[in-house]
Scaffold this motif. Sequence first.
Motif, short mmCIF file in Angstrom:
data_model
loop_
_atom_site.label_atom_id
_atom_site.label_comp_id
_atom_site.label_asym_id
_atom_site.label_seq_id
_atom_site.Cartn_x
_atom_site.Cartn_y
_atom_site.Cartn_z
N ALA A 100 7.64 -15.95 4.07
CA ALA A 100 8.63 -15.42 3.01
C ALA A 100 9.29 -16.18 2.15
O ALA A 100 9.38 -15.86 0.93
CB ALA A 100 9.53 -14.48 3.98
N LYS A 101 9.66 -17.34 2.64
CA LYS A 101 10.40 -18.37 1.61
C LYS A 101 9.30 -18.70 0.61
O LYS A 101 9.92 -19.00 -0.61
CB LYS A 101 11.11 -19.38 2.28
N ALA A 102 8.26 -19.24 1.13
CA ALA A 102 7.20 -19.84 0.16
C ALA A 102 6.85 -18.66 -0.82
O ALA A 102 6.61 -19.00 -1.94
CB ALA A 102 5.95 -20.15 0.80
N VAL A 103 6.63 -17.55 -0.63
CA VAL A 103 6.28 -16.36 -1.36
C VAL A 103 7.38 -16.01 -2.44
O VAL A 103 6.99 -15.98 -3.38
CB VAL A 103 6.02 -15.10 -0.67
N ALA A 104 8.64 -15.99 -1.87
CA ALA A 104 9.89 -15.83 -2.90
C ALA A 104 9.79 -17.05 -3.91
O ALA A 104 10.02 -16.82 -5.21
CB ALA A 104 10.86 -15.60 -2.13
N TYR A 105 9.62 -18.15 -3.35
CA TYR A 105 9.45 -19.63 -4.11
C TYR A 105 8.39 -19.39 -5.45
O TYR A 105 9.10 -19.68 -6.47
CB TYR A 105 9.13 -20.59 -3.42
N TYR A 106 7.46 -18.74 -5.28
CA TYR A 106 6.07 -18.81 -6.04
C TYR A 106 6.56 -17.61 -7.11
O TYR A 106 6.13 -17.80 -8.23
CB TYR A 106 5.01 -18.80 -5.60
N LEU A 107 7.39 -16.38 -6.64
CA LEU A 107 7.62 -15.35 -7.34
C LEU A 107 9.06 -15.54 -8.09
O LEU A 107 9.32 -14.91 -8.82
CB LEU A 107 7.85 -14.13 -6.33
N GLU A 108 9.62 -16.42 -7.64
CA GLU A 108 10.98 -16.89 -8.37
C GLU A 108 11.91 -15.62 -8.12
O GLU A 108 12.63 -15.26 -9.00
CB GLU A 108 11.18 -17.29 -9.65
N SER A 109 11.84 -15.08 -6.64
CA SER A 109 12.62 -13.83 -6.48
C SER A 109 13.62 -14.33 -5.40
O SER A 109 13.43 -15.46 -4.60
CB SER A 109 11.61 -12.76 -6.21
N PRO A 110 14.62 -13.25 -5.08
CA PRO A 110 15.53 -13.52 -3.95
C PRO A 110 14.68 -13.43 -2.72
O PRO A 110 13.80 -12.87 -2.51
CB PRO A 110 16.55 -12.45 -4.13
N VAL A 111 15.09 -13.93 -1.60
CA VAL A 111 14.67 -13.71 -0.23
C VAL A 111 15.60 -13.58 0.88
O VAL A 111 16.84 -14.10 0.71
CB VAL A 111 13.67 -15.02 0.04
N ILE A 112 15.77 -12.58 1.69
CA ILE A 112 16.34 -12.36 2.80
C ILE A 112 15.58 -12.86 4.12
O ILE A 112 14.69 -12.34 4.25
CB ILE A 112 16.94 -10.84 2.93
N ILE A 113 16.10 -13.54 4.92
CA ILE A 113 15.33 -13.99 6.20
C ILE A 113 16.04 -13.26 7.43
O ILE A 113 17.24 -13.41 7.68
CB ILE A 113 15.50 -15.46 6.46
N CYS A 114 15.36 -12.58 8.08
CA CYS A 114 15.69 -11.79 9.32
C CYS A 114 14.86 -12.39 10.41
O CYS A 114 13.97 -11.82 10.80
CB CYS A 114 15.58 -10.40 9.20
#
Length: 286
Positions: A100-114
């Motif tokens: 999830a963190k890697a996907v958000a990194y490439y999309l330049e989007s926020p990420v919530i980790i649960c």
Amino acid sequence: MAAIFNSPSKYIQGPDELAKLGSYVEPLGAKALVIVTPSGKKRVGAKIEGGFVEAKAELLFEDFNGECSKGEVDRLVALARDNGCDIIVGVGGGKILDTAKAVAYYLESPVIICPTIASTDAPCSALSVLYTDDGQFDKYLFLKANPNIVLMDTMVIAASPVRLTVSGMGDALATYFEAQATHDADGGTCAGGKGGMAGLALAKLCYETLMADGVKAKVALEKGALTPAVEHIIEANTLLSGIGFESSGLAAAHAIHNGLTMLPECHGMYHGEKVAFGTIVQLVLE
């Protein structure tokens, strides 16, 4: 080299917090891609959906393919773009969270980790560990920022297999020894600088918490109880260890773990179990 201290923007821990996920997504995005395994969705999907009923944000569930690999990250990036998702949510264990963190990194989007388990210190870090499709260590992907939110539902985590939380204690056990070794060697950290006093203090608190509450938490979890000791160990495994390793440094314990991932005989062992062995080896080396 400057001292750098990294941490997530917000850390939330408590019973049934996943039921509030929608309210945490709402200020950050309009449509969340929620990455989860089929078994994870069965466990907590209804709780998550219930939290979106009153929220203005939408959600889209997507199954995780099982490995935090470049191919899986690329697939999910394309899926998020095709469906107009502007925030990524990872629900599950370490590999889902790193994905999830890697996907958000490439999309330049926020990420919530649960996290639904407290088995590693991965959730809080600005780092994803990528593996090959067959489970061998590939590389570290250093991210621009730590997660926007780390959300720990302790009711869900307390109901997970006890071995997973104990494995998390093994991962957390390395934190102080690796931090101290890095400090003594005047080495650099995953945050891109040197460790400061705050990171080293949290690493030491992580070790002290494990010694004070680790056995008590294991006994409580075996009885299905969510006690203060369990809450303390969840925080130690996740927040204290996460900030401790990232802001204070890694040493032999995690390097040995990475080597062990090459051995098929070790594939049945959890991350923290391999790291705990690496900690023993590091102490022998020292």
